[in-house]
Design a protein around this motif. Structure first.
Motif, mmCIF file in Angstrom:
data_model
loop_
_atom_site.group_PDB
_atom_site.id
_atom_site.type_symbol
_atom_site.label_atom_id
_atom_site.label_comp_id
_atom_site.label_asym_id
_atom_site.label_seq_id
_atom_site.Cartn_x
_atom_site.Cartn_y
_atom_site.Cartn_z
ATOM 1 N N ASP A 5 0.824 -1.216 0.000
ATOM 2 C CA ASP A 5 0.000 0.000 0.000
ATOM 3 C C ASP A 5 0.858 1.266 0.000
ATOM 4 O OD1 ASP A 5 0.945 0.249 2.590
ATOM 5 O OD2 ASP A 5 -1.027 0.196 3.538
ATOM 6 N N GLY A 6 2.155 1.109 -0.108
ATOM 7 C CA GLY A 6 3.046 2.268 -0.145
ATOM 8 C C GLY A 6 3.533 2.730 1.212
ATOM 9 N N SER A 7 3.006 2.173 2.284
ATOM 10 C CA SER A 7 3.434 2.559 3.625
ATOM 11 C C SER A 7 4.846 2.022 3.897
ATOM 12 C CB SER A 7 2.464 1.993 4.669
ATOM 13 O OG SER A 7 2.548 0.577 4.688
ATOM 14 N N PRO A 8 5.550 2.595 4.875
ATOM 15 C CA PRO A 8 6.877 2.067 5.225
ATOM 16 C C PRO A 8 6.836 0.584 5.609
ATOM 17 C CG PRO A 8 6.582 4.233 6.192
ATOM 18 C CD PRO A 8 5.244 3.831 5.618
ATOM 19 N N ALA A 9 5.792 0.164 6.308
ATOM 20 C CA ALA A 9 5.699 -1.248 6.693
ATOM 21 C C ALA A 9 5.485 -2.139 5.471
ATOM 22 C CB ALA A 9 4.577 -1.448 7.708
ATOM 23 N N SER A 10 4.728 -1.679 4.480
ATOM 24 C CA SER A 10 4.539 -2.514 3.285
ATOM 25 C C SER A 10 5.818 -2.562 2.453
ATOM 26 C CB SER A 10 3.333 -2.057 2.449
ATOM 27 O OG SER A 10 3.639 -0.996 1.595
ATOM 28 N N GLN A 11 6.617 -1.502 2.490
ATOM 29 C CA GLN A 11 7.910 -1.530 1.814
ATOM 30 C C GLN A 11 8.826 -2.572 2.485
ATOM 31 O OE1 GLN A 11 8.864 0.102 -1.003
ATOM 32 N NE2 GLN A 11 6.748 0.788 -1.132
ATOM 33 N N ALA A 12 8.812 -2.602 3.810
ATOM 34 C CA ALA A 12 9.596 -3.606 4.538
ATOM 35 C C ALA A 12 9.061 -5.001 4.249
ATOM 36 C CB ALA A 12 9.569 -3.309 6.035
ATOM 37 N N ALA A 13 7.731 -5.142 4.148
ATOM 38 C CA ALA A 13 7.121 -6.436 3.823
ATOM 39 C C ALA A 13 7.568 -6.896 2.439
ATOM 40 C CB ALA A 13 5.600 -6.335 3.905
ATOM 41 N N LEU A 14 7.616 -5.987 1.496
ATOM 42 C CA LEU A 14 8.059 -6.329 0.143
ATOM 43 C C LEU A 14 9.508 -6.808 0.156
ATOM 44 C CD1 LEU A 14 7.802 -6.480 -2.915
ATOM 45 C CD2 LEU A 14 8.228 -4.004 -2.993
ATOM 46 N N ARG A 15 10.382 -6.090 0.845
ATOM 47 C CA ARG A 15 11.793 -6.514 0.924
ATOM 48 C C ARG A 15 11.902 -7.899 1.561
ATOM 49 N NH1 ARG A 15 12.199 -1.043 2.426
ATOM 50 N NH2 ARG A 15 12.440 -1.612 4.616
ATOM 51 N N PHE A 16 11.136 -8.129 2.626
ATOM 52 C CA PHE A 16 11.143 -9.435 3.292
ATOM 53 C C PHE A 16 10.660 -10.522 2.334
ATOM 54 C CE2 PHE A 16 8.989 -12.747 5.736
ATOM 55 C CZ PHE A 16 9.965 -13.108 6.653
ATOM 56 N N ALA A 17 9.556 -10.262 1.639
ATOM 57 C CA ALA A 17 8.994 -11.255 0.717
ATOM 58 C C ALA A 17 9.983 -11.598 -0.393
ATOM 59 C CB ALA A 17 7.688 -10.732 0.129
ATOM 60 N N LEU A 18 10.669 -10.598 -0.922
ATOM 61 C CA LEU A 18 11.636 -10.855 -1.984
ATOM 62 C C LEU A 18 12.830 -11.661 -1.483
ATOM 63 C CD1 LEU A 18 11.453 -7.395 -3.760
ATOM 64 C CD2 LEU A 18 10.660 -9.597 -4.689
ATOM 65 N N CYS A 19 13.290 -11.374 -0.283
ATOM 66 C CA CYS A 19 14.389 -12.162 0.304
ATOM 67 C C CYS A 19 13.958 -13.611 0.534
ATOM 68 C CB CYS A 19 14.874 -11.531 1.605
ATOM 69 S SG CYS A 19 15.777 -9.993 1.355
#
Length: 178
Positions: A38-52
Protein backbone atom coordinates in the motif's frame (compact mmCIF):
# COMPACT_ATOMS: atom_id res chain seq x y z
CA UNK A 1 -11.78 -17.16 16.61
CA UNK A 2 -9.25 -19.36 14.86
CA UNK A 3 -6.36 -17.39 16.32
CA UNK A 4 -5.27 -16.96 19.92
CA UNK A 5 -4.26 -13.69 21.56
CA UNK A 6 -0.56 -14.64 21.52
CA UNK A 7 -0.61 -14.90 17.72
CA UNK A 8 -1.82 -11.28 17.61
CA UNK A 9 0.19 -9.91 20.54
CA UNK A 10 3.62 -11.14 19.40
CA UNK A 11 3.51 -9.65 15.86
CA UNK A 12 2.18 -6.39 17.27
CA UNK A 13 5.11 -5.94 19.67
CA UNK A 14 8.02 -7.61 17.87
CA UNK A 15 10.81 -5.56 16.33
CA UNK A 16 11.41 -8.05 13.52
CA UNK A 17 9.26 -10.17 11.21
CA UNK A 18 7.00 -12.71 12.88
CA UNK A 19 5.47 -15.64 11.00
CA UNK A 20 2.17 -16.95 12.38
CA UNK A 21 1.40 -20.50 11.26
CA UNK A 22 -2.12 -21.87 11.81
CA UNK A 23 -2.30 -25.15 13.74
CA UNK A 24 -4.08 -26.83 10.84
CA UNK A 25 -1.43 -25.79 8.32
CA UNK A 26 -0.61 -28.82 6.10
CA UNK A 27 2.47 -27.19 4.56
CA UNK A 28 3.04 -24.98 1.56
CA UNK A 29 1.00 -25.93 -1.47
CA UNK A 30 3.07 -23.94 -3.94
CA UNK A 31 6.21 -21.96 -4.46
CA UNK A 32 4.55 -18.56 -4.35
CA UNK A 33 4.65 -15.74 -1.82
CA UNK A 34 1.93 -13.09 -1.70
CA UNK A 35 2.70 -9.63 -0.35
CA UNK A 36 0.30 -6.76 0.35
CA UNK A 37 1.51 -3.37 -0.88
CA UNK A 38 0.00 0.00 0.00
CA UNK A 39 3.05 2.27 -0.14
CA UNK A 40 3.43 2.56 3.62
CA UNK A 41 6.88 2.07 5.22
CA UNK A 42 5.70 -1.25 6.69
CA UNK A 43 4.54 -2.51 3.28
CA UNK A 44 7.91 -1.53 1.81
CA UNK A 45 9.60 -3.61 4.54
CA UNK A 46 7.12 -6.44 3.82
CA UNK A 47 8.06 -6.33 0.14
CA UNK A 48 11.79 -6.51 0.92
CA UNK A 49 11.14 -9.44 3.29
CA UNK A 50 8.99 -11.25 0.72
CA UNK A 51 11.64 -10.86 -1.98
CA UNK A 52 14.39 -12.16 0.30
CA UNK A 53 12.24 -15.16 1.25
CA UNK A 54 11.42 -15.79 -2.40
CA UNK A 55 15.14 -15.83 -3.22
CA UNK A 56 15.78 -18.36 -0.43
CA UNK A 57 12.88 -20.63 -1.45
CA UNK A 58 13.17 -20.11 -5.23
CA UNK A 59 9.59 -18.91 -5.17
CA UNK A 60 7.66 -16.41 -7.23
CA UNK A 61 6.06 -13.33 -5.68
CA UNK A 62 2.60 -11.92 -6.21
CA UNK A 63 2.35 -8.24 -5.33
CA UNK A 64 -1.18 -7.22 -4.40
CA UNK A 65 -2.36 -3.66 -4.13
CA UNK A 66 -6.03 -3.80 -3.17
CA UNK A 67 -7.59 -0.42 -3.52
CA UNK A 68 -11.06 0.68 -2.50
CA UNK A 69 -12.32 3.84 -4.12
CA UNK A 70 -15.28 5.77 -2.70
CA UNK A 71 -15.37 7.75 -5.95
CA UNK A 72 -16.47 4.59 -7.76
CA UNK A 73 -19.61 4.14 -5.66
CA UNK A 74 -22.87 4.55 -7.54
CA UNK A 75 -25.48 7.11 -6.60
CA UNK A 76 -25.52 9.56 -3.70
CA UNK A 77 -22.69 7.83 -1.78
CA UNK A 78 -20.23 8.66 -4.54
CA UNK A 79 -17.50 11.15 -3.76
CA UNK A 80 -18.45 14.37 -5.59
CA UNK A 81 -16.27 16.10 -8.19
CA UNK A 82 -14.01 13.13 -8.79
CA UNK A 83 -12.90 11.14 -11.79
CA UNK A 84 -12.73 7.46 -10.70
CA UNK A 85 -10.63 6.41 -13.70
CA UNK A 86 -8.09 9.18 -13.15
CA UNK A 87 -7.85 8.30 -9.44
CA UNK A 88 -7.30 4.63 -10.33
CA UNK A 89 -4.56 5.48 -12.83
CA UNK A 90 -2.83 7.72 -10.28
CA UNK A 91 -2.98 4.94 -7.67
CA UNK A 92 -1.59 2.40 -10.16
CA UNK A 93 1.29 4.74 -10.96
CA UNK A 94 2.07 5.18 -7.24
CA UNK A 95 1.95 1.37 -6.81
CA UNK A 96 4.41 0.85 -9.67
CA UNK A 97 6.75 3.54 -8.31
CA UNK A 98 6.59 2.11 -4.77
CA UNK A 99 7.67 -1.39 -5.80
CA UNK A 100 10.23 -0.51 -8.49
CA UNK A 101 13.34 -0.06 -6.27
CA UNK A 102 12.87 -3.34 -4.38
CA UNK A 103 12.09 -5.27 -7.56
CA UNK A 104 15.19 -3.84 -9.25
CA UNK A 105 17.28 -5.33 -6.43
CA UNK A 106 15.87 -8.82 -7.18
CA UNK A 107 15.60 -9.18 -10.96
CA UNK A 108 15.92 -12.97 -10.68
CA UNK A 109 12.53 -13.37 -8.98
CA UNK A 110 9.40 -13.93 -11.05
CA UNK A 111 6.86 -11.30 -10.04
CA UNK A 112 3.17 -10.95 -10.78
CA UNK A 113 1.52 -7.61 -10.05
CA UNK A 114 -2.16 -7.44 -9.10
CA UNK A 115 -3.94 -4.11 -8.71
CA UNK A 116 -7.53 -4.75 -7.67
CA UNK A 117 -10.47 -2.62 -6.70
CA UNK A 118 -11.54 -4.62 -3.63
CA UNK A 119 -11.15 -4.59 0.15
CA UNK A 120 -7.54 -5.44 1.01
CA UNK A 121 -8.06 -8.00 3.77
CA UNK A 122 -10.40 -10.22 1.78
CA UNK A 123 -8.38 -10.12 -1.44
CA UNK A 124 -5.12 -10.92 0.41
CA UNK A 125 -6.69 -13.86 2.27
CA UNK A 126 -8.10 -15.18 -1.01
CA UNK A 127 -4.78 -14.75 -2.85
CA UNK A 128 -3.01 -16.66 -0.07
CA UNK A 129 -5.10 -19.83 -0.60
CA UNK A 130 -2.46 -21.49 -2.78
CA UNK A 131 0.58 -19.60 -1.52
CA UNK A 132 3.31 -20.78 0.82
CA UNK A 133 3.34 -17.44 2.67
CA UNK A 134 1.37 -14.20 2.90
CA UNK A 135 3.45 -11.16 3.90
CA UNK A 136 1.94 -7.94 5.25
CA UNK A 137 3.17 -4.88 7.06
CA UNK A 138 2.20 -4.34 10.68
CA UNK A 139 -0.11 -1.49 9.66
CA UNK A 140 -0.68 0.40 6.47
CA UNK A 141 -1.76 3.75 5.17
CA UNK A 142 -4.63 5.16 7.19
CA UNK A 143 -3.72 3.36 10.42
CA UNK A 144 -2.88 5.44 13.43
CA UNK A 145 0.75 5.16 14.57
CA UNK A 146 -0.69 4.25 17.98
CA UNK A 147 -2.42 1.22 16.46
CA UNK A 148 -0.40 -1.91 17.18
CA UNK A 149 -1.80 -3.84 14.20
CA UNK A 150 -3.71 -2.38 11.29
CA UNK A 151 -7.17 -3.62 10.32
CA UNK A 152 -5.93 -5.52 7.26
CA UNK A 153 -3.18 -7.24 9.23
CA UNK A 154 -5.64 -8.29 11.94
CA UNK A 155 -8.05 -9.55 9.29
CA UNK A 156 -5.50 -11.70 7.47
CA UNK A 157 -4.12 -13.11 10.72
CA UNK A 158 -7.62 -14.43 11.42
CA UNK A 159 -8.69 -15.33 7.88
CA UNK A 160 -5.66 -16.38 5.84
CA UNK A 161 -5.54 -20.14 5.27
CA UNK A 162 -1.77 -20.47 5.77
CA UNK A 163 1.28 -18.79 7.28
CA UNK A 164 1.27 -15.00 7.58
CA UNK A 165 4.46 -12.97 8.05
CA UNK A 166 3.95 -9.62 9.77
CA UNK A 167 6.78 -7.19 9.10
CA UNK A 168 7.54 -3.94 10.92
CA UNK A 169 9.10 -0.95 9.27
CA UNK A 170 11.35 -0.69 12.32
CA UNK A 171 12.97 -4.10 11.66
CA UNK A 172 16.65 -3.51 12.55
CA UNK A 173 17.76 -6.13 9.97
CA UNK A 174 15.77 -4.74 7.03
CA UNK A 175 18.03 -3.66 4.23
CA UNK A 176 17.23 -0.87 1.84
CA UNK A 177 17.36 -1.91 -1.82
CA UNK A 178 20.70 -1.25 -3.49
Amino acid sequence: MPLGSTAVHVPAHADRPVVVVPAHEPGPSGKRIVVGIDGSPASQAALRFALCEAALWHASVTLVCAWWDPAALPGPDRLPFSDPQALKEQAKARFAAAVAPALAAHPEIAVERRFVLERAGRVLADEARDAMLLVVGVRGIGSSPKTMLGAVTRFVLHEAPGPVAVVHDRDPHAKEPS
